[in-house]
Design an enzyme around this catalytic site. Structure first.
Site, PDB file in Angstrom:
ATOM      1  N   TYR A  16       0.821  -1.209   0.000  1.00 54.25           N
ATOM      2  CA  TYR A  16       0.000   0.000   0.000  1.00 54.25           C
ATOM      3  C   TYR A  16       0.856   1.262   0.000  1.00 54.25           C
ATOM      4  CZ  TYR A  16      -4.381  -2.478   0.540  1.00 54.25           C
ATOM      5  OH  TYR A  16      -5.479  -3.275   0.312  1.00 54.25           O
ATOM      6  N   TYR A 143     -14.232  -4.645   2.538  1.00 56.31           N
ATOM      7  CA  TYR A 143     -12.840  -5.037   2.306  1.00 56.31           C
ATOM      8  C   TYR A 143     -12.617  -6.384   2.991  1.00 56.31           C
ATOM      9  CZ  TYR A 143      -7.831  -5.506   2.404  1.00 56.31           C
ATOM     10  OH  TYR A 143      -6.567  -6.004   2.250  1.00 56.31           O
ATOM     11  N   ASP A 235     -16.963 -12.254   8.562  1.00 54.80           N
ATOM     12  CA  ASP A 235     -15.539 -11.912   8.535  1.00 54.80           C
ATOM     13  C   ASP A 235     -15.176 -11.215   9.851  1.00 54.80           C
ATOM     14  OD1 ASP A 235     -13.040 -10.822   8.173  1.00 54.80           O
ATOM     15  OD2 ASP A 235     -13.449  -9.959   6.202  1.00 54.80           O
ATOM     16  N   LYS A 264      -5.439 -11.742  11.848  1.00 50.85           N
ATOM     17  CA  LYS A 264      -4.959 -10.556  12.559  1.00 50.85           C
ATOM     18  C   LYS A 264      -4.620 -10.849  14.023  1.00 50.85           C
ATOM     19  CE  LYS A 264      -6.416  -6.882   9.484  1.00 50.85           C
ATOM     20  NZ  LYS A 264      -5.053  -6.607   9.006  1.00 50.85           N
TER      21      LYS A 264
END
Length: 423
Positions: A16, A143, A235, A264
């Site tokens: 990114y 996302y 999610d 994560k």
């Protein structure tokens, strides 16, 4: 003699990041608790948990100890045809914390791959049952990751534009609220018999600017999908493991998904790991004498013993009373800050869910990931010793649970000062 920064520029391509403008990459040499330190020993408060992963802060000695013990016992073994204690124990413990319909765990490497597994489970579930359900539903502004399946169910934009012709078709729906819930149901009704699954980020759409929706209306939407035999993929990659103030976003809901995805914070930010859990009904659609019904998916480091051990250690810490109290403290401190600043003229909006707080900076432009004010905000906070990574004109806090009251107050005060000083 090259510096670390110069050596990095010669060999690395960062995520990114427009590398031509990447003049402010900072070499970090160590971490401890809520802090990271650069090569000049400057300390930064990691207010975003290093992309939302470091639940308990950096270099936690308990996680390190458990990983060292595992490293000198078994570092890795193929997970096809073999198993090991850390993977078994992690599945047992994680499933025991989830909605009771979650019965099986499938391991992968990260959040995007956990999503890929979930999508393949749903599509092949219907294929194995000889059902024609090719359609997928997802939220606008979603996302779910950067691999092709995950991109396909994410909102389309500049990130996906070079690949749009290669992404499969998805029907995107609004996040539900009191005004639009019936319209969303009507939209789904028109295609319901063809829908394989609905994938969604519960309560918070993180990367799109910490956009939030209410559990009440998500429950209604989930109930409607259930009535039309539409499988649901929840999610929890960002919101899981305490981020919403409860152990999982699922704990805010009365309806339950068919599949859940985790990554994560799963390992406390120590090693990459993804988990996709599912119901027994989904598992049974693949459990057959027919080899063609096998879920043909795997990774070299599936169920890494080291990563599973890190996740078990992170769970130990997460479930401690002291950690749960610290999560409550962060929630309450955020609430006080929100109340103190919500009427500020430069604050367009301020949102909070659990330990997640987002402040939308009022600019002359529309809210955008590419807002120019990012170029002022990011270095401003770094100079003050705070790692924040604004999403355009949106400042957000996702602190590690070990952060101190003093450090949180310093962050709040610095945000207030930024609102005064930055135009």
């Amino acid at each position: 003699m090259y510096t670390l920064k110069e050596r990095d520029q010669l060999v690395n391509w960062h995520p990114y990041t427009q590398m031509k403008k990447a003049n402010n990459i900072i070499p970090i040499v160590r971490g401890e608790g809520s802090y990271i330190y650069d090569e000049n020993n400057k300390q930064y408060i990691d207010a975003v948990s290093s992309w939302w992963v470091s639940l308990h802060g950096h270099a936690h000695p308990y996680i390190a100890q458990k990983m060292h013990e595992q490293l000198t016992t078994l570092e890795h073994v193929i997970f096809a045809g073999f198993t090991h204690r850390p993977a078994i124990e992690l599945s047992e413990r994680l499933l025991a914390l989830l909605p009771t319909n979650q019965k099986k765990a499938f391991y992968s490497d990260n959040g995007s791959t956990a999503i890929e597994v979930a999508l393949k489970m749903c599509l092949q579930y219907h294929f194995n049952k000889k059902e024609d359900r090719p359609v997928i539903l997802a939220f606008k502004n979603a996302y779910h990751g950067d691999t092709f399946g995950a991109m396909s169910v994410s909102g389309r934009g500049i990130w996906t534009e070079p690949f749009n012709e290669k992404l499969f078709d998805v029907i995107f729906i609004d996040t539900p609220n009191a005004e639009n819930i019936e319209a969303i149901k009507s939209q789904i009704k028109e295609v319901a018999t063809k829908v394989a699954c609905f994938i969604y980020e519960p309560l918070i759409q993180g990367a799109s600017g910490m956009l939030m929706h209410q559990a009440e209306y998500l429950d209604q939407l989930m109930s409607y999908c259930r009535a039309h035999n539409i499988l649901m993929i929840q999610d929890e990659i960002f919101v899981g493991f305490g981020r919403t103030g409860k152990l999982f976003a699922a704990n805010h809901l009365t309806e339950v998904p068919d599949i859940m995805c985790f990554s994560k914070g799963l390992t406390g930010g120590t090693l990459p790991l993804g988990v996709t859990t599912c119901t027994d009904e989904i598992y049974q659609a693949f459990y057959a004498d027919d080899l063609n019904k096998t879920l043909f998916h795997g990774h070299s480091f599936t169920a890494s013993p080291l990563a599973c051990t890190a996740a078990l250690a992170s769970l130990d810490l997460l479930l401690q009373t002291s950690t749960q109290q610290q999560i409550e403290n962060i929630v309450h401190q955020h609430q006080f800050f929100v109340a103190s600043i919500q009427n500020h003229p430069k604050v367009k909006a301020i949102r909070q869910c659990g330990t997640i707080l987002a402040l939308e900076w009022n600019t002359d432009e529309e809210t955008s990931y590419f807002s120019d004010i990012h170029e002022k905000l990011y270095p401003y906070f770094l100079e003050k010793g705070i790692l924040l990574r604004p999403l355009g004109n949106i400042i957000y806090l996702v602190p590690p649970y070990c952060i101190s009251t003093d450090d949180l107050n310093y962050i709040y005060d610095t945000i207030r000062q930024a609102l005064i000083e930055l135009v």
